[in-house]
Design a protein around this motif. Structure first.
Motif, PDB file in Angstrom:
ATOM      1  N   UNK A 109       0.946  -1.237  -0.084  1.00  0.00           N
ATOM      2  CA  UNK A 109       0.057   0.110  -0.092  1.00  0.00           C
ATOM      3  C   UNK A 109       0.811   1.339   0.027  1.00  0.00           C
ATOM      4  N   UNK A 110       2.029   1.220   0.701  1.00  0.00           N
ATOM      5  CA  UNK A 110       2.881   2.295   0.792  1.00  0.00           C
ATOM      6  C   UNK A 110       3.447   2.553  -0.486  1.00  0.00           C
ATOM      7  N   UNK A 111       3.839   1.624  -1.312  1.00  0.00           N
ATOM      8  CA  UNK A 111       4.348   1.866  -2.692  1.00  0.00           C
ATOM      9  C   UNK A 111       3.151   2.355  -3.531  1.00  0.00           C
ATOM     10  N   UNK A 112       2.141   1.745  -3.375  1.00  0.00           N
ATOM     11  CA  UNK A 112       0.888   2.387  -4.349  1.00  0.00           C
ATOM     12  C   UNK A 112       0.577   3.553  -3.982  1.00  0.00           C
ATOM     13  N   UNK A 113       0.408   4.049  -2.819  1.00  0.00           N
ATOM     14  CA  UNK A 113      -0.001   5.483  -2.406  1.00  0.00           C
ATOM     15  C   UNK A 113       1.376   6.487  -3.049  1.00  0.00           C
ATOM     16  N   UNK A 114       2.575   5.971  -2.722  1.00  0.00           N
ATOM     17  CA  UNK A 114       3.637   6.923  -3.044  1.00  0.00           C
ATOM     18  C   UNK A 114       3.503   7.281  -4.576  1.00  0.00           C
ATOM     19  N   UNK A 115       3.455   6.172  -5.609  1.00  0.00           N
ATOM     20  CA  UNK A 115       3.360   6.336  -6.751  1.00  0.00           C
ATOM     21  C   UNK A 115       2.044   6.998  -7.365  1.00  0.00           C
TER      22      UNK A 115
END
Length: 301
Positions: free
Chosen positions: A241-247
């Motif tokens: 989720x962190x990677x998805x939200x960041x991107x």
């Protein structure tokens, strides 16, 4: 002592009067996402160094030491997170390693997010003798690192030619003690997209497709590291989720910046002043990014 509910970040990065790189790129998003941010500016330049004329001053190591001493003497040196970006010399980087150790005396649970800014596209834009300091001194102290492919290759001495190579590089960085390794961008995609990869030590590993834009942006790496810090805290280290939200946040800001610049400059290369990241105008995207691109789990064999 700080409020227990509000995470506190000390960010040591560059500063520009105009535009969005370094601390200018990191502080606003962190504040919008609910973090208290104290910042030390390693340089104060008129603009980022891609512009024709560069004017400004560089913070000397003794001045940095004085600022840290002031925080310590006033007992306001308690932080939940520590963030670093561009460092100009091996000595300043060694000093940062000392600061991390000092801050961890106050808060042993301090999370250090290191963006090891050294270069891109095969070119180093810091002195070569910074590399061993990152590799041997700073990276082993980090909880999260966010190098691009080139920087990850420099620090491990390995090449990323395919996904297997990327995973070997990531594992080599985990072996140095880093809990979360994020390759913010790799060349493993194609003409239309890059691939980002995030991995937790002894845990999951995910890749995500990052659409390419027809322009070169400055400050996106600084923004990436700040967003990854924020979302890993807010999602309780849910790396997917962190990677998805960041991107999602980055893509929203980059896309809007590009479209507005193209409206003003329909043809040819976009001037640097038009391609400064539109952070303020995209406050709502920073607060609530809509995830359209999902991260996909990959296995390390």
């Amino acid at each position: 002592m700080a409020s227990v509910n509000t995470p506190r970040v000390l960010s040591i990065q560059s500063h520009v009067v105009h535009g969005y790189v370094g601390n200018k790129s990191a502080i606003f998003p962190l504040q919008v996402l609910g973090f208290e941010v104290d910042s030390i500016n390693t340089v104060q330049f008129s603009t980022h160094t891609g512009y024709k004329h560069i004017k400004g001053t560089i913070l000397q190591n003794e001045e940095m030491a004085e600022l840290i001493e002031g925080l310590t003497l006033n007992e306001v040196d308690y932080y939940t997170h520590f963030l670093t970006g561009y460092s100009r010399s091996p000595d300043s980087l060694k000093q940062i390693a000392g600061i991390i150790k000092k801050l961890r005396e106050k808060n042993p649970a301090l999370i250090y997010v290191c963006d090891p800014v050294m270069g891109d596209n095969g070119q180093m834009y810091v002195p070569a003798d910074i590399l061993p300091v990152y590799r041997d001194v700073v990276v082993p102290l980090a909880d999260i690192i966010t190098p691009n492919q080139f920087e990850a290759e420099l620090m491990t001495g390995l090449k990323v030619k395919d996904l297997k190579g990327a995973l070997e590089v990531i594992q080599a960085l985990h072996d140095k003690g880093v809990k979360t390794v994020v390759l913010s961008s790799t060349d493993l995609g194609d003409d239309t997209k890059m691939i980002g990869i995030a991995s937790t030590k002894g845990g999951s590993c995910y890749q995500i497709q990052i659409p390419k834009m027809d322009a070169t942006y400055t400050g996106t790496g600084d923004l990436f590291a700040a967003l990854f810090l924020a979302w890993s805290h807010k999602t309780n280290n849910d790396i997917k989720l962190t990677l998805e939200k960041t991107i999602a946040t980055l893509q929203g800001i980059v896309k809007d910046t590009y479209q507005k610049a193209r409206a003003l400059q329909p043809e040819g290369e976009i001037p640097k002043a038009l391609i400064e990241l539109r952070l303020i105008q995209n406050k709502t995207i920073i607060e609530n990014p809509v995830v359209e691109i999902k991260a996909v789990e990959i296995t390390i064999n």
